[in-house]
Design an enzyme around this catalytic site. Structure first.
Site, PDB file in Angstrom:
ATOM      1  N   LYS A  76       0.843  -1.200   0.000  1.00  0.00           N
ATOM      2  CA  LYS A  76       0.000   0.000   0.000  1.00  0.00           C
ATOM      3  C   LYS A  76       0.877   1.248   0.000  1.00  0.00           C
ATOM      4  O   LYS A  76       1.922   1.272   0.668  1.00  0.00           O
ATOM      5  CB  LYS A  76      -0.896  -0.030   1.244  1.00  0.00           C
ATOM      6  CG  LYS A  76      -1.975   1.044   1.275  1.00  0.00           C
ATOM      7  CD  LYS A  76      -2.878   0.858   2.503  1.00  0.00           C
ATOM      8  CE  LYS A  76      -3.973   1.908   2.590  1.00  0.00           C
ATOM      9  NZ  LYS A  76      -4.842   1.713   3.777  1.00  0.00           N
ATOM     10  N   SER A 151      -9.710   1.703   2.794  1.00  0.00           N
ATOM     11  CA  SER A 151      -8.842   2.460   1.929  1.00  0.00           C
ATOM     12  C   SER A 151      -7.791   1.623   1.197  1.00  0.00           C
ATOM     13  O   SER A 151      -7.209   2.107   0.238  1.00  0.00           O
ATOM     14  CB  SER A 151      -8.131   3.537   2.751  1.00  0.00           C
ATOM     15  OG  SER A 151      -7.287   2.941   3.718  1.00  0.00           O
ATOM     16  N   SER A 175      -9.927  -0.624   6.940  1.00  0.00           N
ATOM     17  CA  SER A 175      -9.313  -0.425   5.622  1.00  0.00           C
ATOM     18  C   SER A 175      -8.597  -1.628   5.025  1.00  0.00           C
ATOM     19  O   SER A 175      -8.202  -1.596   3.864  1.00  0.00           O
ATOM     20  CB  SER A 175      -8.338   0.755   5.671  1.00  0.00           C
ATOM     21  OG  SER A 175      -9.054   1.963   5.668  1.00  0.00           O
TER      22      SER A 175
END
Lengths: 506, 475
Positions: A76, A151, A175
């Site tokens: 990420k 996210s 997330s």
């Protein structure tokens, strides 16, 4: 089977036996990315050169003792990677290349995992759909008109679309778990303090936690083995021994007590989601566990308290992006204050600004007691609910999200509706507990996530439960059908009508 | 109308740890700009602070030396504000649970002991420095100082005059130097002071409107600004005006305070608990250990000087006022038997020269044992007291051994009886009038003859022997 579809444990076996080389595997993944990422848009940055070079080094060394060695991973874009752009999907860090590694990156590199690139996300991890990326939205591999969740949407989509073997995400209010649920993969948020946060660009420090997103539960345990443990660079990382999580991979839940909190099945929860999760409970019962309905009475306040605490911490954490030392600086400014204003106005997106304002307000003199302090008290109550439940139950079973993945653009004008997506995952962060999401059914073509919540540092139990469920079902074997890959390769079979009941053992 | 002045001080002191408070960077003063920095003190994305245990220990040590209660449970908080010298845009500080609170310092005012309360001592990180280049439209940022550990020491509003404030600061500095947690160099910024001052009519309990003064570069500036401010406030009130709560800046050149900002413009720092650091549970045994290892503090040392060495209280007070001076003195008396003699030399000759040259004790070139050696040369009659002063000055300037100086300058005392008799005979021959006077009973005349002998020997003659020989020769 195409080698880009391998799990970690499968790839590890083949690498160890030299049936495939790491370079082959890495190349196969970049080919895969080139063929499907146009549609999915999971990656912000790709490091093909670095990854191939690494893969050749690994092949030369020929030491595949560690299961992650030579295994391609997507990280990420809010986790620092030395020399590789780390943007947090924000304009303000568009050009930021960290001169240091996050502890997570160090740990993956020391095990010779091959970093393919950095995945898309909601800007600074604020969002539930990856639509808040300053660069572009990522699409759900199961239906490209839908969001992958967020996210960590890029990481979850990359795993679901076989654009990596596994991925790393971060979870502040859901997330990792919510996008894992939306994309039909496995995602775990470990206990707060289990994985070092050093080098994870902070959103809400007291809630953020790094975790794996994988194709199955075995992979999840393998990744957790590599990334968990005390780090002297992170004072909030726990000095608690790390067990071998793969030892928990036993298909056995007999005698376990499962709590099913009624508050997670109420208003706003989609009927099919409810049915799939209750169906999962039956699977556990068939395997010898007992399920009971329980109550976590402060659940309904957790979401609202979260939207005080997380923005409050964010307003402080994000204050450093002022255009002075790194990142993007506005071009024309009159003086210092103007420099701050223009840089931050131009650099941050709407959701980030919204949360900075919320948090600044909540911490302001005269409002602190009514908002921040009150929210902390709610947090204590939420935690106490779980503590009570865990006196009697080994783990808690509930949905990962109230619905399946929604359409792109569906919730962008209604932040409150968007926030509701995290209603099932937020309490877990507020209490600092470990939670895992894994597929437990489908609504139409879209996967449904099952959430298993455990005691602090009891990742072994939730891994065991998740593994048992996975072994008893076949949901995790279903793959999304990405149009272009049927065109490019005849091998991929698309399930036109996935049957939610099909995977349940008789 | 009589007014009472009420003063409270906030003192920031940099701690003498080798590394910064939340990262491993050096705390050394100076250095090329931005060379004592790392991603952590630069506030780069994703980095986390880790508390330097030594800094906590020093803060506890300071708290104990200032007679404070040490918290069993303490935590850090974030103080949020934007400024380019603060890379994270928040300072890690302590808000409601400081490491130490409820202490005091004793000062002596007009022979009486006054106790000044210490509200709290808390640990925090320093900010960097902005460098404004003359004639340029920009500022440069140096973050070497960012993250250097600081303690903030807040006094109660117990101080009643600029003089008391000055005494308080000197005492505080002395204590902190004794316990070796800070060098307290105001010129290097390792000690900084803000003051709060208000006045009220005598007999009134309620505090007046307070004014904060900033930009104080020396203890002298603190005293002068307070003197100016108490006068200014009195004038405002006497002219029927009203004081406003504000922050004023001391203008050293003009000797006045100038308004900076008022209460409405004050910052809202939005303090909240630092989530990146776990609260500190300060172990009782650890605190006890730190307490047991506290060195002798200035007051105790002063008392010992009076009791053990028989020094007058004033002398003991002067000698113990600075740790460096006191240590120098003690080192000296470990090499010399008479503390009183050493005290005289240190207080008169040494401090005189230090004042004259504007130097600090730390800058003295010679070692305490050299002074002791010189005193022994006096005792042995190698040099006279008068010559000793010359030797001392030379030693102060060159740092050379007194023996070397005496040899180089040919200052050895003449104690050879024959030689002295030869000179005495010559002096008697040349000063018959004085000889006559002496014989007629004028004792003063002998002094004159002694003086002549000293002149003849350029001060090197042993004064005692000169006396005896002259008396003998004059019958």
């Amino acid at each position: 089977m195409e080698i880009y579809r391998l799990t970690i444990h499968e790839a590890h076996e083949l690498l160890k036996k030299r049936e495939i080389s790491c370079e082959e595997l890495t190349k196969a993944l970049f080919d895969r990315i080139k063929s499907v990422d146009e549609k999915i848009r999971a990656y912000i940055t790709l490091d093909e050169e670095g990854a191939l070079q690494k893969s050749r080094e690994v092949d030369k060394r020929k030491d595949f003792t560690n299961p992650l060695t030579g295994v391609p991973v997507a990280i990420k874009d809010n986790i620092c990677t030395e020399g590789l752009k780390t943007t947090c999907a924000s304009k303000i860090l568009e050009n930021f290349i960290p001169p240091y590694d996050a502890t997570l990156s160090v740990r993956l590199k020391s095990r010779d995992a091959v970093i393919l690139g950095k995945t898309n996300m909601d800007e600074f991890a604020m969002g539930s759909s990856t639509e808040n990326s300053a660069f572009f939205a990522t699409r759900n591999p199961w239906d490209t008109t839908r969001v992958p969740g967020g996210s960590s949407g890029g990481s979850a989509a990359a795993v679901a679309a076989d654009e990596c073997i596994f991925a790393i995400g971060s979870d502040t209010g859901g997330s990792i778990r919510q996008p894992a649920g939306y994309c039909g993969v496995v995602g775990m948020k470990p206990t707060y303090g289990r994985v070092s946060r050093y080098g994870l660009v902070a959103y809400a420090s007291s809630l953020d936690q790094i975790g794996p997103i994988t194709k199955d539960v075995t992979d999840c345990a393998m990744v957790l083995n590599a990334i968990a443990g005390r780090d002297i660079m992170d004072s909030t990382s726990a000095d608690i021994p790390v067990p071998d999580y793969t030892l928990s991979l036993k298909p056995d839940v007999s005698g376990m007590k499962i709590g099913i909190p009624r508050e997670y099945f109420g208003e706003g929860i989609d009927a099919e989601v409810r049915e799939a999760v209750l169906n999962a409970a039956k699977v556990f019962e068939k395997m010898g566990a007992s399920c009971e309905e329980i109550s976590l009475p402060h659940t309904e306040y957790a979401l609202w308290a979260y939207y005080i605490i997380a923005p409050a911490e964010a307003s402080s954490n994000l204050a450093r992006y002022d255009g002075i030392r790194y990142g993007v600086r506005a071009k024309d400014y009159e003086d210092l204050i103007d420099l701050y204003k223009k840089t931050r106005s131009e650099g941050f997106g709407a959701e980030v600004k919204r949360r900075i304002m919320l948090g600044t307000y909540a911490l302001s003199s005269g409002y602190y007691d009514a908002y921040y302090l009150k929210a902390q008290k709610v947090r204590t109550l939420v935690k106490r609910d779980f503590d009570q439940a865990f006196k009697k139950y080994d783990f808690i079973l509930c949905p990962t999200a109230p619905t399946v993945a929604f359409k792109i653009g569906e919730n962008t004008d209604d932040p409150l509706k968007m926030y509701m997506n995290d209603v099932c995952t937020i309490p877990v962060n507020m209490a600092g507990l470990p939670g895992i999401s894994l597929p437990c059914g489908f609504s139409g073509n879209m996967p449904i996530g099952l959430q298993i919540i455990g005691r602090p540092f009891d990742e072994p139990t939730i891994l065991q439960a998740a593994y048992a469920f996975e072994q008893a079902t076949e949901y995790h074997l279903k793959k999304p059908c990405i149009d272009s890959d049927t065109a490019s390769s005849g091998e991929q079979k698309c399930d036109k009508e996935p049957d939610a009941g099909k995977g349940v053992i008789a | 109308m009589n007014y009472e002045t009420v003063i409270g001080l906030e003192v920031h002191v940099e701690l003498l740890t080798k590394s910064k408070v939340f990262c491993g960077c050096s705390t050394e003063f100076g250095g090329e700009p931005n060379t004592h920095c790392c991603p952590i003190c630069l506030g780069m994305p994703g980095v986390l602070p880790v508390t330097n245990k030594k800094a906590v220990e020093y803060a506890i040590k300071a708290g104990l030396a200032l007679n404070c209660e040490i918290a069993a449970y303490s935590k850090f908080d974030r103080k949020n504000y934007f400024y380019p010298d603060l890379p994270k845009a928040y300072q890690i500080s302590q808000y409601d649970l400081p490491i130490a609170r409820n202490g005091y310092i004793e000062i002596e005012v007009d022979g009486k002991t006054r106790r000044i309360g210490i509200t709290r001592v808390h640990l925090e990180e320093d900010a960097g420095k902005l460098i404004h280049e003359e004639g340029k439209n920009n500022s440069l940022v140096d973050l070497n100082r960012t993250g250097v550990p600081l303690i903030e020491i807040v006094s109660e509003p117990d101080i009643r005059s600029p003089e008391e404030a000055w005494l308080y600061l000197n005492k505080l500095k002395s204590i902190l130097q004794y316990i070796e947690v800070s060098d307290c160099k105001m010129e290097e910024g390792s000690l900084r002071c803000d003051v709060n001052i208000s006045i009220r009519r005598e007999g009134v309990d309620k505090f007046g409107t307070k004014v904060e003064i900033k930009n104080l570069g020396s203890f002298k500036a603190v005293r002068r600004s307070l003197e100016y401010e108490e006068k200014r406030q009195r004038e405002v009130i006497e002219e029927g005006g009203e004081l406003i709560q504000e922050t004023r800046r001391w203008d050293e050149v003009r000797g006045v305070t100038v308004s900076m900002r008022n209460k409405e413009e004050a910052h809202d720092y939005r303090y909240f608990p630092e989530p990146d650091l776990v609260p500190m549970v300060l172990d009782k045994d650890w605190i006890a250990e730190i307490k047991a290892n506290l060195p002798e503090l200035p007051d105790a040392r002063k008392e010992r000087y009076v009791k053990e060495f028989g020094l007058p209280a004033y002398d003991a007070g002067v000698l113990t006022s600075s740790k460096a001076l006191s240590d120098f003195y003690e080192e000296c008396i470990s090499h010399y038997h008479d503390p009183k003699v050493v005290s005289n030399w240190v207080m008169v000759e040494m401090m005189g020269l230090l004042n004259e040259k504007g130097m600090e004790v730390e800058q003295i070139k010679f070692k305490p044992e050299q002074l002791a050696a010189m005193l022994r040369m006096m005792d042995q009659g190698t040099i006279s007291g008068k010559i000793a002063k010359e030797v001392f000055r030379d030693m102060f300037e060159t740092g050379e051994d007194p023996e070397v100086i005496v040899k180089r300058k040919g200052l050895v005392q003449i104690s050879d009886e024959k030689e002295l008799e030869r000179i005495a005979t010559k002096v008697i021959e040349q000063n018959q009038k004085s000889v006559q006077d002496y014989k007629n009973g004028k004792q003063k005349a002998l002094g004159f003859l002694v003086g002549q002998m000293m002149k003849e020997t350029r001060g090197k003659a042993n004064p005692q022997m000169v006396n005896e020989i002259l008396k003998k020769l004059l019958g």
